[in-house]
Design an enzyme around this catalytic site. Structure first.
Site, PDB file in Angstrom:
ATOM      1  N   GLY A  51       0.818  -1.213   0.000  1.00 62.08           N
ATOM      2  CA  GLY A  51       0.000   0.000   0.000  1.00 62.08           C
ATOM      3  C   GLY A  51       0.851   1.262   0.000  1.00 62.08           C
ATOM      4  O   GLY A  51       2.025   1.219  -0.360  1.00 62.08           O
ATOM      5  N   LEU A  53       0.421   3.624  -2.091  1.00 65.25           N
ATOM      6  CA  LEU A  53       0.787   3.481  -3.503  1.00 65.25           C
ATOM      7  C   LEU A  53       1.292   4.787  -4.100  1.00 65.25           C
ATOM      8  O   LEU A  53       0.820   5.870  -3.763  1.00 65.25           O
ATOM      9  CB  LEU A  53      -0.407   2.951  -4.307  1.00 65.25           C
ATOM     10  CG  LEU A  53      -0.962   1.604  -3.849  1.00 65.25           C
ATOM     11  CD1 LEU A  53      -2.074   1.139  -4.793  1.00 65.25           C
ATOM     12  CD2 LEU A  53       0.124   0.529  -3.758  1.00 65.25           C
ATOM     13  N   HIS A  54       2.267   4.666  -4.978  1.00 69.06           N
ATOM     14  CA  HIS A  54       2.919   5.815  -5.619  1.00 69.06           C
ATOM     15  C   HIS A  54       3.220   5.436  -7.074  1.00 69.06           C
ATOM     16  O   HIS A  54       2.908   4.303  -7.494  1.00 69.06           O
ATOM     17  CB  HIS A  54       4.175   6.207  -4.830  1.00 69.06           C
ATOM     18  CG  HIS A  54       5.156   5.076  -4.616  1.00 69.06           C
ATOM     19  ND1 HIS A  54       5.769   4.404  -5.650  1.00 69.06           N
ATOM     20  CD2 HIS A  54       5.599   4.476  -3.478  1.00 69.06           C
ATOM     21  CE1 HIS A  54       6.575   3.481  -5.170  1.00 69.06           C
ATOM     22  NE2 HIS A  54       6.475   3.482  -3.851  1.00 69.06           N
ATOM     23  N   HIS A  57       4.499   1.897  -7.874  1.00 67.78           N
ATOM     24  CA  HIS A  57       3.465   0.851  -7.897  1.00 67.78           C
ATOM     25  C   HIS A  57       2.607   0.973  -9.157  1.00 67.78           C
ATOM     26  O   HIS A  57       2.201  -0.030  -9.743  1.00 67.78           O
ATOM     27  CB  HIS A  57       2.552   0.975  -6.674  1.00 67.78           C
ATOM     28  CG  HIS A  57       3.249   0.831  -5.350  1.00 67.78           C
ATOM     29  ND1 HIS A  57       3.410   1.887  -4.485  1.00 67.78           N
ATOM     30  CD2 HIS A  57       3.819  -0.233  -4.751  1.00 67.78           C
ATOM     31  CE1 HIS A  57       4.032   1.471  -3.399  1.00 67.78           C
ATOM     32  NE2 HIS A  57       4.305   0.195  -3.532  1.00 67.78           N
ATOM     33  N   SER A 206       7.604   4.606  -0.585  1.00 64.74           N
ATOM     34  CA  SER A 206       6.624   5.027   0.417  1.00 64.74           C
ATOM     35  C   SER A 206       7.322   5.698   1.593  1.00 64.74           C
ATOM     36  O   SER A 206       6.743   6.535   2.276  1.00 64.74           O
ATOM     37  CB  SER A 206       5.854   3.814   0.923  1.00 64.74           C
ATOM     38  OG  SER A 206       5.403   3.049  -0.168  1.00 64.74           O
TER      39      SER A 206
HETATM   40  P1  AMP Z   1       6.168  -2.207  -1.476  1.00 65.56           P
HETATM   41  O1  AMP Z   1       4.772  -1.700  -1.397  1.00 65.56           O
HETATM   42  O2  AMP Z   1       7.197  -1.226  -1.056  1.00 65.56           O
HETATM   43  O3  AMP Z   1       6.322  -3.567  -0.830  1.00 65.56           O
HETATM   44  O4  AMP Z   1       6.456  -2.450  -3.019  1.00 65.56           O
HETATM   45  C1  AMP Z   1       5.601  -3.231  -3.802  1.00 65.56           C
HETATM   46  C2  AMP Z   1       6.252  -3.444  -5.137  1.00 65.56           C
HETATM   47  O5  AMP Z   1       6.465  -2.183  -5.769  1.00 65.56           O
HETATM   48  C3  AMP Z   1       7.627  -4.120  -5.036  1.00 65.56           C
HETATM   49  O6  AMP Z   1       7.741  -5.084  -6.076  1.00 65.56           O
HETATM   50  C4  AMP Z   1       8.569  -2.966  -5.234  1.00 65.56           C
HETATM   51  O7  AMP Z   1       9.814  -3.356  -5.786  1.00 65.56           O
HETATM   52  C5  AMP Z   1       7.794  -2.103  -6.216  1.00 65.56           C
HETATM   53  N1  AMP Z   1       8.286  -0.720  -6.169  1.00 65.56           N
HETATM   54  C6  AMP Z   1       8.384   0.079  -5.070  1.00 65.56           C
HETATM   55  N2  AMP Z   1       8.916   1.270  -5.410  1.00 65.56           N
HETATM   56  C7  AMP Z   1       9.169   1.221  -6.743  1.00 65.56           C
HETATM   57  C8  AMP Z   1       9.727   2.138  -7.689  1.00 65.56           C
HETATM   58  N3  AMP Z   1      10.152   3.352  -7.341  1.00 65.56           N
HETATM   59  N4  AMP Z   1       9.838   1.736  -8.974  1.00 65.56           N
HETATM   60  C9  AMP Z   1       9.417   0.500  -9.355  1.00 65.56           C
HETATM   61  N5  AMP Z   1       8.886  -0.400  -8.517  1.00 65.56           N
HETATM   62  C10 AMP Z   1       8.765  -0.059  -7.221  1.00 65.56           C
END
Ligand code: AMP
Length: 299
Positions: A51, A53-54, A57, A206
């Site tokens: 979550g 989300l940016h 994501h 995040s």
């Molecule tokens: P998280 O919510 O941080 O667990 O991330 C979920 C997914 O989003 C993971 O596969 C991360 O590697 C991917 N992700 C997070 N930040 C980025 C970003 N800046 N660019 C590409 N993928 C991302």
């Protein structure tokens, strides 16, 4: 590889025709939601997230939308992957906003289970990918990748996706998942999405929202240090310790930064190298104030 986030205005002026998202909280409901599309042969894509989300994501969801008939986004802050002194409690939780982002990106199902739904019993069974999780974040966050691999395996068993999308930003996590899938013959295709960055190079995360303005100004030094390492390798340096020294010097020029690690590793087993003779990843983790940032680049 990297991509720069699209300016927000650009997305907001487009005509919004996205239908509502089906938000489900239980294993039973997500399985029921997927039963019909699965039986009619739809390709199911899963984007596992915690979550908040940016645009990083959004790039994953966008990839899934282009390549799959049904897009499932899981939103679950997984207690199992946080150490006792880590930021589980203060990890940002913004469900309403997240669901709206999912909707705009064309998500079909958001799976947002509670910790009790995911772990009705204290787990006695874990997925552990040794060696790949030995160095870098694995060394500084004991148990982290065991928690990640376990929850991802559970999500694979719950959703049974044909494809699952992960960001290159978390390169060691991606390598851990790929190896788990190969070792355990899990019938899912893993798709890697390039890191989405702010215009100044900072990888979107995040956790960036915890940076105060001085820290935010200092943060792009991490990407600059990695780029310096890339430059040294491209100009012929093959001694990893020399490349590391050059990158570390850049990080040390920023007084707000405390270095946790900076390593040059092979891209599949994530083992530190002393000589550079093939494709490598340069990965680093730093603390800026109370915020831990990670990033990596490929050469
Ligand atoms: P998280 O919510 O941080 O667990 O991330 C979920 C997914 O989003 C993971 O596969 C991360 O590697 C991917 N992700 C997070 N930040 C980025 C970003 N800046 N660019 C590409 N993928 C991302």
């Amino acid at each position: 590889m990297s991509a720069v986030a699209q300016p927000r205005e650009k997305r907001e002026i487009s005509i919004d025709t996205a239908p509502p998202v089906n938000v489900v909280q239980t294993v039973k409901d997500v399985r029921e939601a997927l039963a019909l599309p699965r039986s009619s042969g739809s390709v199911i894509g899963l984007v596992p997230t915690m979550g908040a989300l940016h645009p990083g994501h959004e790039a994953l969801i966008g990839g899934a939308r282009r390549e799959c008939g049904i897009v499932v986004v899981s939103i679950f802050v997984n207690p199992l992957q946080f150490g006792p002194n880590e930021d589980y409690a203060r990890y940002p939780r913004t469900l309403e906003k997240d669901v709206e982002i999912c909707r705009r990106q064309g998500t079909d199902v958001v799976f947002n289970p509670s910790p009790d739904e995911m772990y009705p019993l204290p787990p006695l069974t874990f997925a552990e990918v040794t060696r790949v999780s030995e160095h870098l974040c694995g060394k500084f966050r004991p148990g982290h990748f065991r928690g990640v691999a376990t929850v991802v395996l559970k999500l694979f068993n719950i959703v049974r996706p044909d494809r699952a999308y992960f960001g290159e930003k978390d390169m060691q996590q991606l390598a851990v998942i790929r190896r788990m899938v190969a070792d355990l013959n899990i019938p899912v295709e893993i798709a890697a999405v390039p890191t989405v960055r702010e215009p100044d190079g900072l990888a979107i995360s995040s956790r960036n929202q915890h940076l105060n303005s001085a820290e935010r100004k200092a943060a792009p030094v991490l990407y600059r240090a990695l780029e310096e390492a890339v430059k040294r390798i491209r100009s012929g340096e093959r001694d990893a310790s020399k490349v590391r020294e050059a990158a570390i010097a850049i990080l040390e020029s920023e007084p707000l930064v405390r270095i946790e690690y900076l390593e040059i590793v092979d891209p599949t087993e994530i083992q530190p190298l002393s000589t550079i003779s093939g494709p490598v990843r340069i990965a680093a983790a730093v603390w800026i104030g109370g915020t831990r940032l990670i990033d990596n680049v490929a050469v």
